[in-house]
Write an enzyme that holds these catalytic residues in place. Structure first.
Site, PDB file in Angstrom:
ATOM      1  N   GLU A   1       7.166   4.853   7.333  1.00 17.24           N
ATOM      2  CA  GLU A   1       6.702   5.923   6.448  1.00 17.24           C
ATOM      3  C   GLU A   1       7.529   7.187   6.601  1.00 17.24           C
ATOM      4  O   GLU A   1       7.522   7.828   7.634  1.00 17.24           O
ATOM      5  CB  GLU A   1       5.229   6.194   6.706  1.00 17.24           C
ATOM      6  CG  GLU A   1       4.382   5.069   6.142  1.00 17.24           C
ATOM      7  CD  GLU A   1       2.910   5.163   6.520  1.00 17.24           C
ATOM      8  OE1 GLU A   1       2.577   5.944   7.416  1.00 17.24           O
ATOM      9  OE2 GLU A   1       2.117   4.444   5.900  1.00 17.24           O
TER      10      GLU A   1
ATOM     11  N   LYS B   1       3.776  -6.813   3.810  1.00 16.84           N
ATOM     12  CA  LYS B   1       3.490  -5.402   3.513  1.00 16.84           C
ATOM     13  C   LYS B   1       3.307  -4.705   4.860  1.00 16.84           C
ATOM     14  O   LYS B   1       2.808  -5.297   5.825  1.00 16.84           O
ATOM     15  CB  LYS B   1       2.272  -5.233   2.623  1.00 16.84           C
ATOM     16  CG  LYS B   1       0.898  -5.448   3.170  1.00 16.84           C
ATOM     17  CD  LYS B   1       0.215  -4.450   4.033  1.00 16.84           C
ATOM     18  CE  LYS B   1       0.373  -3.020   3.657  1.00 16.84           C
ATOM     19  NZ  LYS B   1      -0.382  -2.163   4.660  1.00 16.84           N
TER      20      LYS B   1
ATOM     21  N   THR C   1       0.871  -1.194   0.000  1.00 15.99           N
ATOM     22  CA  THR C   1       0.000   0.000   0.000  1.00 15.99           C
ATOM     23  C   THR C   1       0.903   1.237   0.000  1.00 15.99           C
ATOM     24  O   THR C   1       1.340   1.667  -1.053  1.00 15.99           O
ATOM     25  CB  THR C   1      -0.968   0.014   1.205  1.00 15.99           C
ATOM     26  OG1 THR C   1      -0.225  -0.078   2.408  1.00 15.99           O
ATOM     27  CG2 THR C   1      -1.950  -1.132   1.118  1.00 15.99           C
TER      28      THR C   1
ATOM     29  N   ASN D   1       0.746  10.579   5.996  1.00 19.58           N
ATOM     30  CA  ASN D   1      -0.417  10.175   6.784  1.00 19.58           C
ATOM     31  C   ASN D   1      -1.495  11.236   6.895  1.00 19.58           C
ATOM     32  O   ASN D   1      -2.587  10.960   7.374  1.00 19.58           O
ATOM     33  CB  ASN D   1       0.026   9.676   8.156  1.00 19.58           C
ATOM     34  CG  ASN D   1       0.650   8.310   8.035  1.00 19.58           C
ATOM     35  OD1 ASN D   1       0.002   7.377   7.581  1.00 19.58           O
ATOM     36  ND2 ASN D   1       1.919   8.207   8.377  1.00 19.58           N
TER      37      ASN D   1
ATOM     38  N   THR E   1      -0.339  -2.768  10.740  1.00 17.88           N
ATOM     39  CA  THR E   1      -1.095  -2.988   9.511  1.00 17.88           C
ATOM     40  C   THR E   1      -0.162  -3.730   8.642  1.00 17.88           C
ATOM     41  O   THR E   1       0.548  -3.170   7.833  1.00 17.88           O
ATOM     42  CB  THR E   1      -1.476  -1.748   8.731  1.00 17.88           C
ATOM     43  OG1 THR E   1      -2.355  -1.005   9.512  1.00 17.88           O
ATOM     44  CG2 THR E   1      -2.201  -2.103   7.439  1.00 17.88           C
TER      45      THR E   1
ATOM     46  N   SER F   1      -7.028  12.389   1.607  1.00 17.40           N
ATOM     47  CA  SER F   1      -7.613  13.653   1.163  1.00 17.40           C
ATOM     48  C   SER F   1      -7.058  14.100  -0.187  1.00 17.40           C
ATOM     49  O   SER F   1      -6.282  13.413  -0.801  1.00 17.40           O
ATOM     50  CB  SER F   1      -7.359  14.731   2.216  1.00 17.40           C
ATOM     51  OG  SER F   1      -5.987  14.778   2.544  1.00 17.40           O
TER      52      SER F   1
END
Lengths: 389, 389
Positions: A262, A171, A149, A384, A182, A389
């Site tokens: 991330e 992942k 992802t 994040n 996750t 958005s």
């Protein structure tokens, strides 16, 4: 090589049109061709566990499984009965193609919470992946790409044992947590093992890997780790060696997740030594690893040991007994805090390497533990806050 | 007006040359001129509590105090015996000027951990501040400015009771935590109260204010809240009204801290209703309020209720019993999650106002609780990675 490194496994990764990223591979299938169909699974303890987790937890319960469908592009979490129906139909589709019972297929999903999947795309994706199943290197790589992802790197592992192999893919990068993440991890082995042996190896392996990483302290609704054993090597391994190989595979994948945290710019090994027991060591290491202030300092190449000290000071004495006046902190080999007071000059610390080693000595016993984490950067916030958005 | 709003108090804020910001006011003195010299204090539970906290905890123990010295520019934490000696000498200096015992003076420090203060600057600053002591508005404002570090706004409060007053100042924006913060708060009142009454009011007041804010989940080595009572109004207040006034002052200052959360762009009220008890409500609210993923989503104006759900799913059932299939989430008045499933369309949520209201209904009882927090922005990372480097 990923999941096809071990003998007896076929895989595929296809573009099913589930992900909003046009043309991205977003559905993977892994099939165990035997002769054994042994499985073990570890799932999120989150109380809002997603529909695929609810399904798969039951599917692996009897220790046998033929295949797994993994999709990115949607978590199918908080989707109620309709979501559970989607996981069921997905499993049924692969089971139909395998001429097997639906409960011999597990399902895993990752992506946005609270939305149903485009089921027709998923089912067509399963059919397409089934057509493309292959035991070659490319198939393993395609599957590993299909489960990504926000990951920036594909994450796979291959461990060669004495006559048997362990392979895998994972992942995960954001939302990585004290208790799994996750994170979807599929491991395969061609060793001859029983379901109980597989479960024992997987349980131990996750305890010392995925449960020791902390990227942002969040725990996902969809965390899934599945180990499939085909027995195709016809080798019954020494059980210690097998456990070790599975643990190594898990540790490698966990490290890759942290390395792909991330937007991170540093990987951090947060090690607590001299603890009264392992629980105390891990509690202190986690307290520091989950401090945003500490993570920001590391992003700024600042060996701010005061933020290390502040964090371990929040751990109750009942959990981690120690004398604050005896604690030392080494950052990249420089003892910046000694006996609870300033030690060597912090300017001696070289923070430029990506890897940062922080060692905290509680001087309260002989136990130790390490939590792997990363730093908190502008990029983490960007990824994040822009995710939807 | 700050600490000089109540009668019987003098204050000053001077440039002592402690802070690395040239010309910044960095030392404040507050003196209680009586007739009473009542005090109450609440201090950090961090096990590495700073030297000034160690000193002041003892100083307030007998319920009486004449004055407080607060410096920014250095925390005097993790500085061992030498640091304790600095706090002692600082208290002794003001005590000498007040012709009082050293233990009738408290000390509070904020800034970088692990470095001693420039003691000569501190002592000269105490002398200078003593010279400038005044009960006027400007003196209160100067003191409030002198305690600021990364704060972008001066934070003061004035509460008018029935014949008595409560005033105060606070510093704090980053490192604000479940249990107090890098927060120094000095409250003053001219009410006639006993040390026990003052302590009771302060304890209650902090429980429902500073202990309910969570900016980044960190807990400081230096957190200090002190309430001084002069009795100068000659009014013995209704004790309920007094408790209420102190609680209101604390709540106002706590809200100001959240509003000045480092680099934040939204204030968030995280309210859990329908909980089995208050502890359950607060545990769930804290779990969401401390989620970096949630904080980033809010920074991106994204009403990502999946991250709310993921977070409350991590709270153990033994602490907060609820049925995941009954939980609802309202964001700014829109029920985006209903019965654990998607509710109204998330695009209906207006995330543009600075204030964000998140209400989680567990449907498991009648209790509720609110945690105040803010979002996680690029600016937070910038401030906290550049703090020292």
């Amino acid at each position: 090589m990923s999941v096809t490194f071990a003998q007896g496994f076929q895989a595929a990764g296809v573009v099913a049109g589930i992900s909003s990223h046009h043309g991205k591979r977003d559905l993977a299938v892994v099939v165990n061709q035997g002769p054994l169909d042994v499985v073990a699974g570890v799932f999120t303890p989150n109380r809002f566990c997603a529909a695929p987790v609810q399904w798969s937890r039951k599917a692996v319960q009897d220790g046998h499984l033929r295949g797994v469908v993994v999709n990115s592009g949607g978590a199918n979490a908080c989707t109620g009965q309709a979501g559970l129906e989607q996981s069921t139909q997905t499993a049924q589709e692969l089971a139909r193609l395998l001429e097997a019972d639906a409960h011999s297929v597990a399902v895993a999903s990752t992506g946005l919470i609270g939305e149903l999947l485009p089921l027709d795309h998923v089912l067509r994706g399963v059919d397409d992946a089934f057509e493309h199943l292959d035991d070659g290197e490319q198939a393993g790589s395609d599957a590993a790409h299909a489960i990504m992802t926000t990951d920036t790197k594909v994450k796979t592992v291959e461990i060669q044992g004495s006559g048997f192999r362990v392979g895998g893919m994972v992942k995960g990068s954001g939302m990585i947590a004290p208790q799994l993440a996750t994170m979807i991890c599929i491991l395969t082995t061609d060793a001859v093992v029983t379901p109980a042996q597989a479960q024992q190896a997987l349980h131990q392996g996750t305890q010392t890997s995925f449960n020791r990483i902390d990227v942002d302290g969040c725990m996902s609704t969809n965390d899934t780790v599945i180990l499939l054993a085909s027995g195709a090597s016809e080798v019954t391994p020494d059980i210690e060696e097998f456990n070790q190989a599975v643990a190594e595979a898990c540790a490698s994948l966990a490290h890759q997740i942290v390395g792909d945290g991330e937007g991170s710019s540093h990987d951090v090994d947060m090690t607590v030594i001299g603890a009264s027991d392992e629980r105390a060591a891990l509690a202190c290491a986690r307290a520091v690893a989950s401090s945003n202030l500490m993570k920001c300092a590391i992003a700024g190449n600042d060996p701010n040991w005061g933020r290390v000290i502040s964090s371990i000071g929040t751990v109750p004495e009942s959990i981690a007994p120690y004398d604050p006046n005896k604690v030392s902190v080494d950052i990249n080999g420089i003892r910046v805090c000694d006996g609870g007071k300033p030690g060597q000059d912090r300017s001696l610390v070289d923070m430029t390497p990506r890897h940062v080693d922080i060692v905290i000595n509680l001087h309260a016993g002989e136990s130790q533990g390490t939590i792997w984490t990363d730093d908190l950067t502008h990029e983490y916030v960007r990824i994040n806050s822009d995710y939807e958005s």
